[in-house]
Write a protein that holds these residues in place. Structure first.
Motif, PDB file in Angstrom:
ATOM      1  N   VAL A   3      24.879  44.307  48.170  1.00 39.22           N
ATOM      2  CA  VAL A   3      24.109  43.068  48.351  1.00 39.22           C
ATOM      3  C   VAL A   3      24.582  42.383  49.634  1.00 39.22           C
ATOM      4  O   VAL A   3      25.675  42.647  50.142  1.00 39.22           O
ATOM      5  N   SER A   4      23.744  41.508  50.129  1.00 34.30           N
ATOM      6  CA  SER A   4      24.069  40.797  51.364  1.00 34.30           C
ATOM      7  C   SER A   4      25.305  39.927  51.179  1.00 34.30           C
ATOM      8  O   SER A   4      25.492  39.282  50.142  1.00 34.30           O
ATOM      9  N   ALA A   5      26.134  39.905  52.214  1.00 35.94           N
ATOM     10  CA  ALA A   5      27.337  39.072  52.211  1.00 35.94           C
ATOM     11  C   ALA A   5      27.089  37.849  53.081  1.00 35.94           C
ATOM     12  O   ALA A   5      26.793  37.973  54.276  1.00 35.94           O
ATOM     13  N   ILE A  30      25.126  28.084  54.686  1.00 37.21           N
ATOM     14  CA  ILE A  30      24.992  28.727  53.386  1.00 37.21           C
ATOM     15  C   ILE A  30      23.549  28.775  52.924  1.00 37.21           C
ATOM     16  O   ILE A  30      23.252  29.368  51.885  1.00 37.21           O
ATOM     17  N   VAL A  31      22.644  28.151  53.636  1.00 36.63           N
ATOM     18  CA  VAL A  31      21.233  28.184  53.276  1.00 36.63           C
ATOM     19  C   VAL A  31      20.634  29.457  53.867  1.00 36.63           C
ATOM     20  O   VAL A  31      20.597  29.639  55.082  1.00 36.63           O
ATOM     21  N   VAL A  32      20.208  30.363  53.010  1.00 35.39           N
ATOM     22  CA  VAL A  32      19.666  31.644  53.455  1.00 35.39           C
ATOM     23  C   VAL A  32      18.233  31.762  52.969  1.00 35.39           C
ATOM     24  O   VAL A  32      17.855  31.214  51.934  1.00 35.39           O
ATOM     25  N   ALA A  33      17.451  32.510  53.732  1.00 33.46           N
ATOM     26  CA  ALA A  33      16.037  32.679  53.382  1.00 33.46           C
ATOM     27  C   ALA A  33      15.810  33.877  52.482  1.00 33.46           C
ATOM     28  O   ALA A  33      14.873  33.893  51.701  1.00 33.46           O
ATOM     29  N   GLN A  34      16.665  34.889  52.580  1.00 32.35           N
ATOM     30  CA  GLN A  34      16.451  36.092  51.784  1.00 32.35           C
ATOM     31  C   GLN A  34      17.769  36.805  51.513  1.00 32.35           C
ATOM     32  O   GLN A  34      18.754  36.628  52.227  1.00 32.35           O
ATOM     33  N   THR A  68      12.316  31.731  47.622  1.00 25.84           N
ATOM     34  CA  THR A  68      11.319  31.193  46.689  1.00 25.84           C
ATOM     35  C   THR A  68      11.286  31.940  45.363  1.00 25.84           C
ATOM     36  O   THR A  68      10.572  31.528  44.445  1.00 25.84           O
ATOM     37  N   GLY A  69      12.031  33.043  45.252  1.00 26.51           N
ATOM     38  CA  GLY A  69      12.054  33.819  44.029  1.00 26.51           C
ATOM     39  C   GLY A  69      11.235  35.096  44.086  1.00 26.51           C
ATOM     40  O   GLY A  69      11.313  35.914  43.170  1.00 26.51           O
TER      41      GLY A  69
END
Length: 216
Positions: A32-34, A40-44, A59-60
Motif C-alpha cells: 500500500v502507499s506510504a 497528510i491530505v492525500v487524494a488517492q 471520496t471512497g
C-alpha cells in the motif's frame, strides 16, 4: 477422547489457515502507499496485490485493474501467485487426507495405517505453512528495503498491506494445526500399541503326548 479432541482442534486450525491463505491471495493489499510527506491530505491510495492494482480515491471510489501480462510481472509476484495457488490446492488435499484418517471417522479401520494417514495430512499442512511463508517474507523484504532506500522517490515507497499480516496469521495456524495433528497421531499410536506376548513352548510328556496345561 482427549487425543481426538486435540486432533479436531488441529484440523480446525488447519482449515482456518487454509482459508486465510486463500483470502490473502485474493486481496490486493500486499503493498500500500506510504504517506511520509509533510502533507497528510492525500487524494488517492494505491493498493498492489498478486492479481491486480487498485486506486482508492479520497471520496471512497475504488478502481481496480487486473494485470495484463503475466511474463511482465516482477519475479516476487509470479512466485507469490504460484506458491499461493499451490498452497490452496495442497490445503484441500490435506483436509481430505486428515478427514479420512481422523479418529472421528470410520473411513479406515483403526491401526497403524490410519495413524500414518493422519500424519501425512498434518505434514501437508506444515508444508503449506512453509510454502506460503516464502512469498510473504519476500514481499516484506522488498517493501522494507525500498522504504529505507534513499534513491527511491517518496511517491514510490510502499508499506506492508493487510494481506501480508493475514498471510502470516494463516501461516501460524497452518504450522500449529499441522504439528498438533501429527503429535496427536503419534500419541494415539503409542496408546493403541499392544505388548508382544510370548507363550511357553509345548513339551511332550514321558508317554509322548503333550501336557494338557500347554493348551488354553
Amino acid at each position: 477422547m482427549t487425543s481426538a479432541a486435540l486432533e479436531i482442534l488441529g484440523l480446525g486450525l488447519g482449515i482456518l489457515g487454509w482459508v486465510g491463505v486463500i483470502l490473502a491471495c485474493g486481496l490486493p493489499m500486499w503493498q500500500v502507499s506510504a504517506f511520509i510527506d509533510v502533507n497528510i491530505v492525500v487524494a488517492q491510495t494505491i493498493w498492489e496485490g498478486l492479481w491486480m492494482n487498485c486506486v482508492v480515491q479520497s471520496t471512497g471510489q475504488m478502481q481496480c485493474k487486473v494485470y495484463d501480462s503475466i511474463l511482465a510481472l516482477p519475479p516476487e509476484v509470479q512466485a507469490g501467485r504460484a506458491l499461493t495457488v499451490i498452497v490452496a490446492l495442497l490445503g484441500l488435499v490435506a483436509l481430505m487426507v486428515t478427514v479420512v484418517g481422523a479418529q472421528c471417522t470410520n473411513c479406515i479401520r483403526p491401526g497403524k495405517m490410519k495413524s500414518r494417514i493422519v500424519v501425512a495430512g498434518g505434514s501437508i499442512y506444515i508444508l503449506c505453512g512453509v510454502l506460503v511463508l516464502v512469498p510473504l517474507c519476500w514481499f516484506a523484504n522488498i517493501v522494507i528495503s525500498d522504504f529505507y532506500d534513499p534513491t527511491v522517490p517518496p511517491s514510490k515507497k510502499r508499506e506492508m498491506g493487510a494481506a501480508l499480516y493475514i498471510g502470516w496469521a494463516a501461516t501460524a495456524l497452518l504450522l500449529f494445526g499441522g504439528c498438533l495433528i501429527c503429535c496427536c497421531s503419534c500419541s494415539q499410536r503409542d496408546e493403541t500399541s499392544f505388548p508382544v506376548k510370548y507363550s511357553a513352548p509345548r513339551r511332550p510328556t514321558s508317554n509322548g503326548e503333550y501336557d494338557k496345561k500347554n493348551y488354553v
